[in-house]
Motif scaffolding. Sequence first.
Motif, PDB file in Angstrom:
ATOM      1  N   VAL A 133      -2.450   2.803   7.522  1.00 27.24           N
ATOM      2  CA  VAL A 133      -2.384   1.379   7.190  1.00 27.24           C
ATOM      3  C   VAL A 133      -1.058   0.788   7.649  1.00 27.24           C
ATOM      4  O   VAL A 133      -1.011  -0.283   8.272  1.00 27.24           O
ATOM      5  CB  VAL A 133      -2.574   1.178   5.672  1.00 27.24           C
TER       6      VAL A 133
ATOM      7  N   ALA B  77       1.332   4.142  -3.131  1.00 33.07           N
ATOM      8  CA  ALA B  77       1.145   5.582  -2.955  1.00 33.07           C
ATOM      9  C   ALA B  77       2.358   6.358  -3.461  1.00 33.07           C
ATOM     10  O   ALA B  77       2.222   7.393  -4.127  1.00 33.07           O
ATOM     11  CB  ALA B  77       0.881   5.894  -1.478  1.00 33.07           C
TER      12      ALA B  77
ATOM     13  N   SER C 269       0.822  -1.200   0.000  1.00 31.77           N
ATOM     14  CA  SER C 269       0.000   0.000   0.000  1.00 31.77           C
ATOM     15  C   SER C 269       0.864   1.262   0.000  1.00 31.77           C
ATOM     16  O   SER C 269       0.624   2.205  -0.763  1.00 31.77           O
ATOM     17  CB  SER C 269      -0.923  -0.012   1.225  1.00 31.77           C
TER      18      SER C 269
ATOM     19  N   THR D 221      -4.831  -0.263  -3.456  1.00 32.76           N
ATOM     20  CA  THR D 221      -4.479   1.077  -2.975  1.00 32.76           C
ATOM     21  C   THR D 221      -4.355   2.052  -4.128  1.00 32.76           C
ATOM     22  O   THR D 221      -4.780   3.214  -4.037  1.00 32.76           O
ATOM     23  CB  THR D 221      -3.163   1.029  -2.189  1.00 32.76           C
TER      24      THR D 221
ATOM     25  N   THR E 247      -2.577   5.948   3.934  1.00 38.90           N
ATOM     26  CA  THR E 247      -1.585   4.878   3.788  1.00 38.90           C
ATOM     27  C   THR E 247      -0.647   4.820   4.990  1.00 38.90           C
ATOM     28  O   THR E 247      -0.199   3.738   5.386  1.00 38.90           O
ATOM     29  CB  THR E 247      -0.775   5.054   2.498  1.00 38.90           C
TER      30      THR E 247
END
Length: 437
Positions: free
Chosen positions: A415, A262, A258, A395, A412
């Motif tokens: 997460v 990003a 993830s 993601t 993120t």
Amino acid sequence: MTRLMAGSPGERVARRRYVTLCALLWLPPGLGMATMVLLFSERGMSLAAVAGLFAAHSLTVAALELPTGGLSDVLGRRPVLAAAGGLNVVAFLLIGVGTTAWLLTAGMILMGAARALASGTAEAWYVDTVHACSGPDAELRTGLARGGTASSAALAAGILLGGALPWLLGLGPGLGARLSEATSGAVLPLSVPLLLGAALRIVFVAYVLAALREPPRPPATLRSVLRGVPVTVLDGLRLGGRDTVVRRVLLGAAAAGSALAAIELLVPGRTAALTGATGSGAMVYAALSCAGFVCSGVGSHLAPLTARVAGSGERAVLVSLAAGAGGLLLLGFTASSVHPAATALAVLGFGLLYLGLGAAAPNENDLLHRRVSGAGRATALSVQSLAQQLVGALTGLAVGALNPGPLPWLLTSAVLLSAALLWRSRSDERAVRVTGV
């Protein structure tokens, strides 16, 4: 004490070969990473077509990740690695000289198949070999850390070399133009890094066949492979459901996927906004990517020290993932500003993320290998890789639907921090304390 830290002679030989294997495995992708998108554009591919080519690669990897992991566990590490190298030679040649969409698509699919075959197989070979030399309680973290450092260094060197070669061919008496004319446009200056990558893949295959020796395993027949691969894959999937430590490792890999998604989606736009042009922004992003791989390599190198200072591998993972989450927070807090101080903090956050992920991976995998037998080791690593890729893809879709700004970074970061906090509580077995490496 010195002997204990260095390991047995067999361990040291396996460690050196594993480090060399990692460098040879990841240098060619680094070479291709620098020029592949530009090469596709030069061949007349639209941005949508380029995205489709990369989707073909990703879907192939996702589809074959678990079956090829099972194949490695049933058939053996050495033949699977050699097959991966052979497929990559063909893939790099097709992408380097292909001038039509179907040739480029075939190259990307073959590259995806090779990536799936190689995923976790080299690491599984190293762990199997060390266990055969020194038993199941042998120290693995140092070798895994050095392999991670070698992989990151190879990627960083590949990006620099792959980006420099087309530029160098454009200097002087027009060597690149003459090369294109001599091959009727089949070989462009942007093709050269990929062709060099194909040559290095031949070196990789030769090294695998010459240097890698495996502990004895039952001879494989077509029937045993067809029967054993599905069973091994199912066992690998079940392991994540019933073992707490393995489940945490898989969730950590998913959170890392993830974070990396990003980075890949949001940082290029930020660098373009910072420099004011897409071309210069791409150059800055390439330099940042190289620096990120360097930070990841440093983190991998420091993984044994992190475990020793933290007191256990579990706490080392917690600290490392939390540091990565802190890096994402810095990127989020500076997302709406181009002030030099904000830019400096963003660069610090970028490096901190890669440093944390680099330090976490060897410690996570050391814990994983203590819970997985040799019969399912490559499959477990494939499950880990698949978790990272699938969550990274999801993601990417989520981040693409959000407005650019702090929110995607903060989500993120949450997460990754959640994955770190999973390691606060003890597993069902006592944490392995680290007293030396």
